[in-house]
Write an enzyme that holds these catalytic residues in place. Structure first.
Site, short mmCIF file in Angstrom:
data_model
loop_
_atom_site.label_atom_id
_atom_site.label_comp_id
_atom_site.label_asym_id
_atom_site.label_seq_id
_atom_site.Cartn_x
_atom_site.Cartn_y
_atom_site.Cartn_z
CD1 TRP A 288 -0.32 7.47 -0.78
CD2 TRP A 288 -1.21 9.53 -1.73
NE1 TRP A 288 -2.44 7.95 -0.63
CE2 TRP A 288 -2.57 9.70 -1.56
CE3 TRP A 288 -0.92 10.89 -2.60
CZ2 TRP A 288 -3.15 10.81 -1.64
CZ3 TRP A 288 -1.80 11.38 -2.73
CH2 TRP A 288 -3.08 11.39 -2.18
CE1 TYR B 228 -3.33 2.30 0.57
CE2 TYR B 228 -1.89 3.91 2.08
CZ TYR B 228 -2.98 3.38 1.02
OH TYR B 228 -3.77 4.98 2.00
#
Ligand SMILES: Nc1nc2c(c(=O)[nH]1)N[C@H]1C(S)=C(S)[C@@H](COP(=O)(O)OP(=O)(O)OC[C@H]3O[C@@H](n4cnc5c(=O)[nH]c(N)nc54)[C@H](O)[C@@H]3O)O[C@H]1N2
Ligand SMILES: Nc1nc2c(c(=O)[nH]1)N[C@H]1C(S)=C(S)[C@@H](COP(=O)(O)OP(=O)(O)OC[C@H]3O[C@@H](n4cnc5c(=O)[nH]c(N)nc54)[C@H](O)[C@@H]3O)O[C@H]1N2
Ligand SMILES: [Mo]
Length: 768
Positions: free
Chosen positions: A112, A110
């Site tokens: 960005w 996970y």
């Protein structure tokens, strides 16, 4: 001096480059409200803390998988050559998939990463893993996990809702009153996942103000609403918003101001909710006095506001932060129930909104367009975790967990592989994570810098940054697409994630499948061709690739006005919701059928484990707001100048109300110890009345920098709030993270003040 366009999650800029060095950064002229975070490109890309060569933890290199895993984070690294690194990784992945199966590889990864559709590291890793037989994945986001699970039962999926949020120009024309829970922080509006061409949140809010919108905010920090909006501020105890919403609902119902026609035509389950609201079940009406007791906001404020809301075109909003908390499922659900009672859902300027200015895309008027991205293929492994259950996964193999009404089991993890996210940034209770982190045989990461993630890995493979590679940047809820050209040589021997995975795939005999024979530029041409095709289907003509590449950017024609749930309001029969009933579910039979105490069939006020009303507040009397940082994106570019300039006394700044500081004998600039039973960190003190009494603000993102590396429970020197936050699911329904439900105490640090050392690389040995 060469000028080159670059684009990021925080905006679009031009880099000035001379002799392979980035000299300065200026914002793109098309962006009238550029973010200062871009200045961190000047020193951040070519910074000494970049990972320069593949590196392996010493014991791991000497003794192989599983060696001295309790020394992760504490040992020196040994640099090796790329070919050796590819072999090491391929051999370990092969061993684990043969002996234990692919579910023993956790590659949820996970995070960005960077903007850029092709070099998007999570897409790259998932594609690679699918080529070698699959992996255990993670579902949902740290951003709004609780809402992602509850809202499909109530009204529809979070992404579906966010794709049609009422846009600023509509609010400007129609919204008379905006009642906000958690504000609409412009510090957050700097960001948009995948890129942002034009920052519109400030303009949008100011236009509303000029047109006469009145703003009311419930929240612990005044800065969540820009001063120019002259909002009326109320400061409830954090995490008590649901009690206020319930009391507003109680007042509407009691006064007969609830919109019965709307509730009847568009909703189900109001009649199951009323007995709870009116106290027929537990003898406690959820009225303004009740809410005043819980929240600290006066009963009169709540009662008067309910009447004003019913009389005006009212938009009620909640930030995403509200549900990143204990029982976070209740907050957005109850907000929607309140909006349903007001009956303005689907009308211009009324209804509800989730996360205005939380990212630039919410409120932004955009054209609905799905930009092309890298195909990830098919995952043959069914195992998954709710994203914030990473420590549980590693600590509890074979044990059961609940999620959204079902039972699942955690697989046994042998390899953790991360590319494009930072669990030592994003996860709660880092000391618990550290313990969990000792379990797997191997931890492999691709990183750009020697941050806390790479320092706690066994094998670190250096990844390039933007400006060191070619890419296309385009984002959901944004109309711009940019061509990003490589303008500097990669740091050291850093390589693109694509090339790293391509080479490992080659050792494993899967190169053709992973690359499909395309080079970087061929992939960009391929993605652009898809964009052109999709545009053509909307009668939009995008330029050919060569022209686009030469121009550097393309902007889609303007999108239409957006009004959330307008079509549903127009005809609930023709446009039913994707809920069980096709309507807004104030009471959900499905959720009720799960029989969860932590999430019953309609929204309720449930006391968080940690809040100012808890017993624990006698020991730890301050509610910690570890909100998003103004000067960076999460942990990214914490080493860059924009973030570094915001540090106080050499570390992350914590803000405290003058009265709380006085009670503790603290002065501005003090190095303070922030602590609870889970951990302790040092921060530099700012004293400011913009934070309410009883609350402290320590933003996320400072790189975790333990005084004793590798030691569980060590004091963190840099001000990372996640050594303090709780690692538990929001409920058995959503299992979302609960960072915003944390109590702490603060004192002046009296020991020898340690220097923050995390921005210089760890000890690195070279092979003789
Ligand atoms: N206490 C607390 N914790 C929180 C939150 C909170 O409110 N409070 N918020 C949560 C939320 S909403 C979120 S979304 C998460 C964010 O958590 P993350 O998304 O994990 O945080 P980032 O710092 O953005 O991590 C991105 C990482 O990817 C790396 N990276 C960037 N580009 C590339 C690339 O091209 N290749 C490779 N290999 N790596 C790359 C960066 O160096 C960085 O380490 O944090 C959560 N954590
Ligand atoms: N500059 C910058 N912007 C960002 C990010 C970043 O890292 N940096 N991250 C982006 C990401 S990934 C996301 S998900 C969004 C997140 O967007 P949000 O979740 O909205 O972000 P936060 O900053 O955590 O919270 C916003 C405010 O909510 C308030 N708040 C917290 N808890 C409560 C509560 O219980 N009640 C009330 N009434 N208010 C409360 C706090 O005062 C806080 O400042 O931000 C995005 N924007
Ligand atoms: Mo997020």
């Amino acid at each position: 001096m060469e000028k080159a366009l670059t684009a990021s999650h925080w905006g679009t800029y031009f880099l000035s480059v001379e002799n392979d060095r980035i000299k300065s950064v200026e914002p793109h002229a098309g962006d009238l409200d550029p973010s200062p975070i871009g200045q961190s490109f000047v020193d951040g890309i070519q910074h000494p803390c970049r990972v320069k060569k593949p590196a392996v933890r010493k014991s791991y290199l000497e003794h192989g998988p599983g060696a001295a895993t309790d020394k992760r984070g504490a040992e020196p690294f040994v640099e090796i050559e790329w070919d050796q690194a590819y072999k090491l990784v391929a051999t370990e992945l092969d061993r684990v998939r043969q002996e234990f199966g692919n579910q023993s590889i956790f590659a949820g990864s996970y995070g960005w990463a960077s903007a850029g559709r092709f070099h998007h590291a999570p897409s790259q890793i998932h594609r690679f893993m699918n080529c070698i037989g699959g992996y255990t994945k993670s579902v949902n986001t740290y951003s709004y996990a609780a809402s992602e699970v509850i809202l499909p039962h109530v009204v529809g999926s979070m992404s579906w809702l966010l794709n049609q949020h009422t846009s600023w120009p509509v609010l400007e024309k129609h919204c008379e009153l905006m009642v906000m829970f958690g504000g609409a922080a412009l510090k957050n509006g700097q960001i948009n996942a995948g890129g942002v061409g034009r920052h519109s949140a400030r303009d949008g809010l100011l236009a509303c103000k000029r047109a006469g919108t009145k703003f009311v905010n419930f929240g612990p920090i005044r800065d969540d609403v820009d001063d120019s909006l002259e909002a009326v501020h109320y400061h409830p105890r954090p995490n008590t918003d649901v009690s206020i919403m319930l009391a507003l609902a109680h007042m509407l119902y009691e006064q007969g101001l609830d919109d019965k026609e709307f509730l009847d035509r568009y909703c189900v389950g109001f009649e199951q909710f009323i007995p709870y609201l009116m106290g027929e079940i537990d003898g406690q009406p959820k009225d303004a006095n009740w809410a005043a007791n819980i929240s600290g906001v006066s009963a009169k404020v709540i009662s008067d506001l309910a009447i004003e809301m019913a009389a005006k075109r009212t938009m009620v909003t909640a930030s995403w932060s509200l549900q990143r908390a204990d029982h976070g499922e209740q907050t957005h659900w109850m907000l929607i129930v309140l909006a349903a009672m007001l009956g303005q859902i689907g009308l211009p300027g009324g209804g509800f909104g989730l996360g205005y200015a939380g990212v630039n895309g919410v409120g932004h008027q955009f054209r609905d367009f799905t930009w092309a991205s890298l195909d990830q293929g098919v995952n043959n492994v069914a195992d998954f975790i709710p994203v914030a259950r990473i420590s549980d996964l590693l600590l509890k193999p074979g044990q059961a967990f609940q999620y959204n009404g079902n039972n699942y089991t955690y697989p046994d993890t042998k390899v953790v592989y991360w590319a494009g996210g930072n669990p030592f940034h994003h996860h709660q209770d880092l000391n618990r994570l550290l313990k969990a982190w000792q379990k797997p045989d191997s931890i492999i990461v691709h990183e750009q810098t020697w941050n806390a993630l790479s320092r706690h890995a066994d094998i670190v493979l250096p990844a390039t940054m933007t400006a060191e590679r070619n890419d296309i940047v385009s984002a959901k809820r944004d109309e711009h697409v940019y061509a990003l050209k490589q303008v500097v040589t990669p740091a050291g021997d850093a390589k693109n994630d694509y090339d790293i995975f391509g080479s490992i795939a080659e050792v494993m005999g899967e190169k053709a499948r992973f690359t499909e024979g395309r080079s970087e530029m061929e992939w960009l041409q391929f993605l652009h061709a898809r964009n052109r095709q999709r545009a053509a289907s909307q009668d939009i003509e995008m330029p050919e690739f060569d022209k686009f590449w030469a121009q550097g950017e393309y902007i889609l024609p303007e999108g239409p006005d957006l009004i959330l749930l307008e079509a549903f309001r127009h005809s609930p029969e023709a446009h039913p919701l994707r809920t069980k009933s096709g309507k807004i579910e104030i009471f959900s039979e499905r959720v009720a059928s799960f029989e969860l105490v932590s999430c019953p069939g309609h929204p309720v006020w449930l006391e968080p484990k940690e809040w100012l009303g808890a017993k624990l507040a006698q020991k730890f009397p301050l509610h910690l707001m570890s909100n998003q940082p103004a000067t960076r994106l999460h942990s990214q570019f914490d080493h860059g100048q924009t973030s570094q300039k915001s540090k106080v006394s050499g570390r992350e700044a914590i803000t405290m109300h003058p009265r709380d500081a006085e009670d503790r004998g603290l002065s501005a600039g003090d190095v303070v110890k922030v602590y609870n039973d889970r951990g302790a960190t040092l921060a530099g003190l700012i004293i400011g009345a913009n934070v309410q009494v009883g609350v402290v603000q320590l933003p996320t993102g400072a790189w975790y920098d333990p005084l004793q590396p590798g030691v569980i429970g060590s004091l963190d020197k840099a001000g990372n709030p996640n050594v303090l936050t709780r690692d538990e699911g929001s409920s058995e329904l959503g299992q979302g993270p609960v960072a915003h439900s944390t109590l702490v105490e603060i004192e002046k640090y009296t020991g020898k003040i340690p220097e923050v050392t995390v921005y210089t690389p760890p000890e690195i040995l070279t092979l003789k």
